[in-house]
Design a protein around this motif. Structure first.
Motif, PDB file in Angstrom:
ATOM      1  N   THR A  32       0.830  -1.207   0.000  1.00  0.00           N
ATOM      2  CA  THR A  32       0.000   0.000   0.000  1.00  0.00           C
ATOM      3  C   THR A  32       0.860   1.250   0.000  1.00  0.00           C
ATOM      4  O   THR A  32       0.636   2.183  -0.782  1.00  0.00           O
ATOM      5  CB  THR A  32      -0.939   0.010   1.222  1.00  0.00           C
ATOM      6  OG1 THR A  32      -1.787  -1.136   1.190  1.00  0.00           O
ATOM      7  CG2 THR A  32      -1.793   1.276   1.238  1.00  0.00           C
ATOM      8  N   ALA A  33       1.866   1.273   0.891  1.00  0.00           N
ATOM      9  CA  ALA A  33       2.765   2.426   0.969  1.00  0.00           C
ATOM     10  C   ALA A  33       3.515   2.608  -0.348  1.00  0.00           C
ATOM     11  O   ALA A  33       3.701   3.729  -0.835  1.00  0.00           O
ATOM     12  CB  ALA A  33       3.748   2.244   2.119  1.00  0.00           C
ATOM     13  N   PHE A  34       3.952   1.482  -0.941  1.00  0.00           N
ATOM     14  CA  PHE A  34       4.664   1.539  -2.217  1.00  0.00           C
ATOM     15  C   PHE A  34       3.776   2.135  -3.306  1.00  0.00           C
ATOM     16  O   PHE A  34       4.181   3.025  -4.064  1.00  0.00           O
ATOM     17  CB  PHE A  34       5.126   0.144  -2.624  1.00  0.00           C
ATOM     18  CG  PHE A  34       5.634   0.062  -4.040  1.00  0.00           C
ATOM     19  CD1 PHE A  34       6.914   0.494  -4.353  1.00  0.00           C
ATOM     20  CD2 PHE A  34       4.817  -0.434  -5.054  1.00  0.00           C
ATOM     21  CE1 PHE A  34       7.373   0.440  -5.663  1.00  0.00           C
ATOM     22  CE2 PHE A  34       5.278  -0.497  -6.360  1.00  0.00           C
ATOM     23  CZ  PHE A  34       6.560  -0.058  -6.667  1.00  0.00           C
ATOM     24  N   LEU A  35       2.539   1.647  -3.406  1.00  0.00           N
ATOM     25  CA  LEU A  35       1.641   2.088  -4.465  1.00  0.00           C
ATOM     26  C   LEU A  35       1.256   3.558  -4.312  1.00  0.00           C
ATOM     27  O   LEU A  35       1.106   4.270  -5.312  1.00  0.00           O
ATOM     28  CB  LEU A  35       0.388   1.210  -4.496  1.00  0.00           C
ATOM     29  CG  LEU A  35       0.598  -0.203  -5.042  1.00  0.00           C
ATOM     30  CD1 LEU A  35      -0.659  -1.042  -4.859  1.00  0.00           C
ATOM     31  CD2 LEU A  35       0.993  -0.155  -6.517  1.00  0.00           C
ATOM     32  N   ILE A  36       1.096   4.010  -3.075  1.00  0.00           N
ATOM     33  CA  ILE A  36       0.759   5.421  -2.867  1.00  0.00           C
ATOM     34  C   ILE A  36       1.874   6.309  -3.415  1.00  0.00           C
ATOM     35  O   ILE A  36       1.620   7.278  -4.141  1.00  0.00           O
ATOM     36  CB  ILE A  36       0.521   5.713  -1.371  1.00  0.00           C
ATOM     37  CG1 ILE A  36      -0.776   5.043  -0.897  1.00  0.00           C
ATOM     38  CG2 ILE A  36       0.446   7.221  -1.119  1.00  0.00           C
ATOM     39  CD1 ILE A  36      -1.013   5.157   0.590  1.00  0.00           C
ATOM     40  N   CYS A  37       3.127   5.967  -3.082  1.00  0.00           N
ATOM     41  CA  CYS A  37       4.264   6.743  -3.589  1.00  0.00           C
ATOM     42  C   CYS A  37       4.377   6.626  -5.106  1.00  0.00           C
ATOM     43  O   CYS A  37       4.620   7.608  -5.813  1.00  0.00           O
ATOM     44  CB  CYS A  37       5.562   6.269  -2.937  1.00  0.00           C
ATOM     45  SG  CYS A  37       5.851   6.932  -1.292  1.00  0.00           S
ATOM     46  N   PHE A  38       4.213   5.404  -5.597  1.00  0.00           N
ATOM     47  CA  PHE A  38       4.382   5.151  -7.025  1.00  0.00           C
ATOM     48  C   PHE A  38       3.323   5.872  -7.864  1.00  0.00           C
ATOM     49  O   PHE A  38       3.623   6.459  -8.911  1.00  0.00           O
ATOM     50  CB  PHE A  38       4.311   3.649  -7.292  1.00  0.00           C
ATOM     51  CG  PHE A  38       4.550   3.261  -8.728  1.00  0.00           C
ATOM     52  CD1 PHE A  38       5.823   3.250  -9.252  1.00  0.00           C
ATOM     53  CD2 PHE A  38       3.486   2.916  -9.546  1.00  0.00           C
ATOM     54  CE1 PHE A  38       6.044   2.905 -10.579  1.00  0.00           C
ATOM     55  CE2 PHE A  38       3.691   2.571 -10.871  1.00  0.00           C
ATOM     56  CZ  PHE A  38       4.978   2.562 -11.389  1.00  0.00           C
ATOM     57  N   VAL A  39       2.086   5.853  -7.400  1.00  0.00           N
ATOM     58  CA  VAL A  39       0.981   6.462  -8.158  1.00  0.00           C
ATOM     59  C   VAL A  39       1.004   7.983  -8.037  1.00  0.00           C
ATOM     60  O   VAL A  39       0.798   8.705  -9.028  1.00  0.00           O
ATOM     61  CB  VAL A  39      -0.374   5.894  -7.673  1.00  0.00           C
ATOM     62  CG1 VAL A  39      -1.533   6.662  -8.311  1.00  0.00           C
ATOM     63  CG2 VAL A  39      -0.471   4.410  -8.001  1.00  0.00           C
ATOM     64  N   PHE A  81       3.340  10.947   3.948  1.00  0.00           N
ATOM     65  CA  PHE A  81       1.918  10.738   3.677  1.00  0.00           C
ATOM     66  C   PHE A  81       1.611   9.263   3.472  1.00  0.00           C
ATOM     67  O   PHE A  81       0.641   8.734   4.041  1.00  0.00           O
ATOM     68  CB  PHE A  81       1.501  11.537   2.434  1.00  0.00           C
ATOM     69  CG  PHE A  81       0.080  11.270   2.013  1.00  0.00           C
ATOM     70  CD1 PHE A  81      -0.984  11.795   2.723  1.00  0.00           C
ATOM     71  CD2 PHE A  81      -0.184  10.467   0.907  1.00  0.00           C
ATOM     72  CE1 PHE A  81      -2.298  11.530   2.339  1.00  0.00           C
ATOM     73  CE2 PHE A  81      -1.489  10.200   0.519  1.00  0.00           C
ATOM     74  CZ  PHE A  81      -2.549  10.729   1.232  1.00  0.00           C
ATOM     75  N   SER A  82       2.415   8.590   2.664  1.00  0.00           N
ATOM     76  CA  SER A  82       2.169   7.164   2.403  1.00  0.00           C
ATOM     77  C   SER A  82       2.369   6.332   3.664  1.00  0.00           C
ATOM     78  O   SER A  82       1.641   5.358   3.891  1.00  0.00           O
ATOM     79  CB  SER A  82       3.086   6.666   1.287  1.00  0.00           C
ATOM     80  OG  SER A  82       4.444   6.753   1.663  1.00  0.00           O
ATOM     81  N   ILE A 243       5.898  -0.912   6.201  1.00  0.00           N
ATOM     82  CA  ILE A 243       5.408   0.341   5.628  1.00  0.00           C
ATOM     83  C   ILE A 243       6.577   1.248   5.246  1.00  0.00           C
ATOM     84  O   ILE A 243       6.597   1.828   4.154  1.00  0.00           O
ATOM     85  CB  ILE A 243       4.475   1.054   6.624  1.00  0.00           C
ATOM     86  CG1 ILE A 243       3.168   0.273   6.772  1.00  0.00           C
ATOM     87  CG2 ILE A 243       4.204   2.486   6.197  1.00  0.00           C
ATOM     88  CD1 ILE A 243       2.288   0.748   7.905  1.00  0.00           C
ATOM     89  N   LEU A 244       7.560   1.372   6.135  1.00  0.00           N
ATOM     90  CA  LEU A 244       8.737   2.188   5.835  1.00  0.00           C
ATOM     91  C   LEU A 244       9.450   1.678   4.589  1.00  0.00           C
ATOM     92  O   LEU A 244       9.833   2.462   3.704  1.00  0.00           O
ATOM     93  CB  LEU A 244       9.715   2.179   7.017  1.00  0.00           C
ATOM     94  CG  LEU A 244       9.440   3.103   8.199  1.00  0.00           C
ATOM     95  CD1 LEU A 244      10.590   3.005   9.195  1.00  0.00           C
ATOM     96  CD2 LEU A 244       9.264   4.546   7.746  1.00  0.00           C
ATOM     97  N   ALA A 245       9.639   0.353   4.538  1.00  0.00           N
ATOM     98  CA  ALA A 245      10.322  -0.245   3.382  1.00  0.00           C
ATOM     99  C   ALA A 245       9.532   0.015   2.098  1.00  0.00           C
ATOM    100  O   ALA A 245      10.105   0.385   1.067  1.00  0.00           O
ATOM    101  CB  ALA A 245      10.516  -1.740   3.600  1.00  0.00           C
ATOM    102  N   GLY A 246       8.215  -0.168   2.151  1.00  0.00           N
ATOM    103  CA  GLY A 246       7.386   0.039   0.976  1.00  0.00           C
ATOM    104  C   GLY A 246       7.386   1.483   0.515  1.00  0.00           C
ATOM    105  O   GLY A 246       7.486   1.766  -0.693  1.00  0.00           O
ATOM    106  N   GLY A 250       8.827   2.894  -3.078  1.00  0.00           N
ATOM    107  CA  GLY A 250       8.051   3.727  -3.990  1.00  0.00           C
ATOM    108  C   GLY A 250       8.759   5.028  -4.301  1.00  0.00           C
ATOM    109  O   GLY A 250       8.778   5.490  -5.451  1.00  0.00           O
ATOM    110  N   PHE A 251       9.374   5.618  -3.280  1.00  0.00           N
ATOM    111  CA  PHE A 251      10.103   6.866  -3.485  1.00  0.00           C
ATOM    112  C   PHE A 251      11.382   6.639  -4.288  1.00  0.00           C
ATOM    113  O   PHE A 251      11.756   7.477  -5.116  1.00  0.00           O
ATOM    114  CB  PHE A 251      10.444   7.488  -2.131  1.00  0.00           C
ATOM    115  CG  PHE A 251      11.143   8.815  -2.231  1.00  0.00           C
ATOM    116  CD1 PHE A 251      10.452   9.952  -2.603  1.00  0.00           C
ATOM    117  CD2 PHE A 251      12.499   8.919  -1.969  1.00  0.00           C
ATOM    118  CE1 PHE A 251      11.093  11.185  -2.709  1.00  0.00           C
ATOM    119  CE2 PHE A 251      13.150  10.136  -2.077  1.00  0.00           C
ATOM    120  CZ  PHE A 251      12.442  11.273  -2.445  1.00  0.00           C
TER     121      PHE A 251
END
Length: 359
Positions: A32-39, A81-82, A243-246, A250-251
């Protein structure tokens, strides 16, 4: 939130029982965290460009960095935010440690945001002064350390790696020790964040490593078997580590060489503080010197450089500090410096994980 909404339904639909497992929530919180940053990344970078929030590059550094001037910065806002959104969605909101680590992470992020905002938006040459930043960091760490100290059952003993029976009890002095760990880690990550993805990669590695420590510390049988401190409730920190890793992955998609965006102080200060707080909660404080050894080396290179410069009237140990600039000035291409530093971070993480059995 998802945990609290869906898990209670397991009495009617057995499939929802998976939400009680930390491992399951860690995986999907990370994604989830990855996708938020990626999108959101492309839109966020465009907004930074429109606001002319560009990176300032010091003119006494490597000449190759001059072309980076104007690259959007303050990208750590997206990481925060993510991280916060994923934590609220996937973590157990009744967990005490979750709120502590969110307080520290967002608090340090706000300090970094104010500093970046004053420099990048208000065009103040230096943002917050070093003293102002340090005192704000200390105040936030004191709050976290004090809250942990008065929390029933929190252990004020310090675990010494490789020695299973050596755990000095610091008593109220543990609050000051926690301040040292959190503030020191925050600034060490900040010093490391000087090349494209240099701090982001090792943060992913450190977060994954502490994911293992958190899961073990929060599991009574595993912690007993490994003879490490059992910290009830700390297993939820494994989800936060995911979450931190994800978020960092993403970043890193946009921060990898050549970087489209930099994290700024809002990212580096908050990520470092989160890592330090994880070490305190999981009772692996001294282990942080090994897990985050790359950050420690970078910080020490600055301390030694400044100290030696003052004692010898202008002589230097390194061509330039932090250490990554030294290798750049020796002729290493930036991508080579970055990847080799990542390799060092992986090696240190593996050694730190081996200490779970070397006691």
């Amino acid at each position: 939130m998802i945990y609290h909404i869906l898990y209670p339904l397991h009495t009617k639909i057995s499939a929802f029982n998976v939400f009680r497992y930390i491992t399951f929530r860690t995986i999907y919180a990370s994604l989830t965290a990855f996708l938020i940053c990626f999108v959101l990344g492309p839109w966020f970078i465009r907004r930074l460009r429109e606001m002319q929030v560009g990176q300032y590059v010091r003119d006494d550094g490597p000449e190759t960095h001059l072309k980076k001037a104007g690259t959007p910065t303050m990208g750590g806002t997206l990481i925060l935010f993510s991280t916060a959104a994923s934590a609220l969605l996937w973590m157990d909101l009744s967990n005490f440690y979750m709120w502590i680590i969110l307080l520290v992470t967002l608090g340090y992020g706000m300090v970094g945001f104010i500093d970046d905002y004053l420099m990048q938006v208000k065009k103040r040459s230096k943002g917050l002064s070093a003293r102002e930043k340090l005192w704000l960091q200390i105040l936030l760490a004191l709050m976290a350390g004090g809250i942990l100290y008065v929390h029933p059952g929190f252990d004020t003993r310090v675990t010494v790696p490789f020695f299973k029976k050596l755990s000095p009890d610091l008593g109220w002095g543990y609050i000051l020790f926690a301040v040292l760990v959190i503030v020191g880690t925050s600034n060490a990550v900040n010093l490391t964040d000087g090349l494209d993805g240099l701090a982001t990669g090792p943060m992913i590695i450190a977060a994954v490593t502490y994911m293992v420590f958190a899961y073990a510390a929060g599991h009574k049988h595993i912690s007993g078997y490994l003879q490490i401190n059992y910290v009830p409730g700390s297993g939820e920190m494994a989800v936060f580590c995911g979450i931190l890793a994800g978020a960092c992955m993403g970043f890193l998609w946009f921060n990898a060489y050549p970087a489209q965006v930099f994290m700024g102080d809002v990212g580096s200060l908050s990520l470092g503080a989160a890592l330090g707080t994880l070490a305190v909660i999981t009772k692996q404080e001294l282990m942080l010197m090994l897990v985050g050894g790359l950050f420690v080396i970078e910080a020490l290179s600055v301390i030694f450089q400044v100290g030696f410069f003052k004692m010898t009237n202008g002589r230097r140990i390194f061509r330039m500090a932090p250490l990554h600039h030294h290798f750049e000035l020796k002729g290493w291409p930036e991508p080579k410096v970055i990847v080799r530093f990542w390799i060092v971070a992986v090696a240190l993480a593996l050694i730190s994980l081996s200490t779970l059995k070397l006691r």
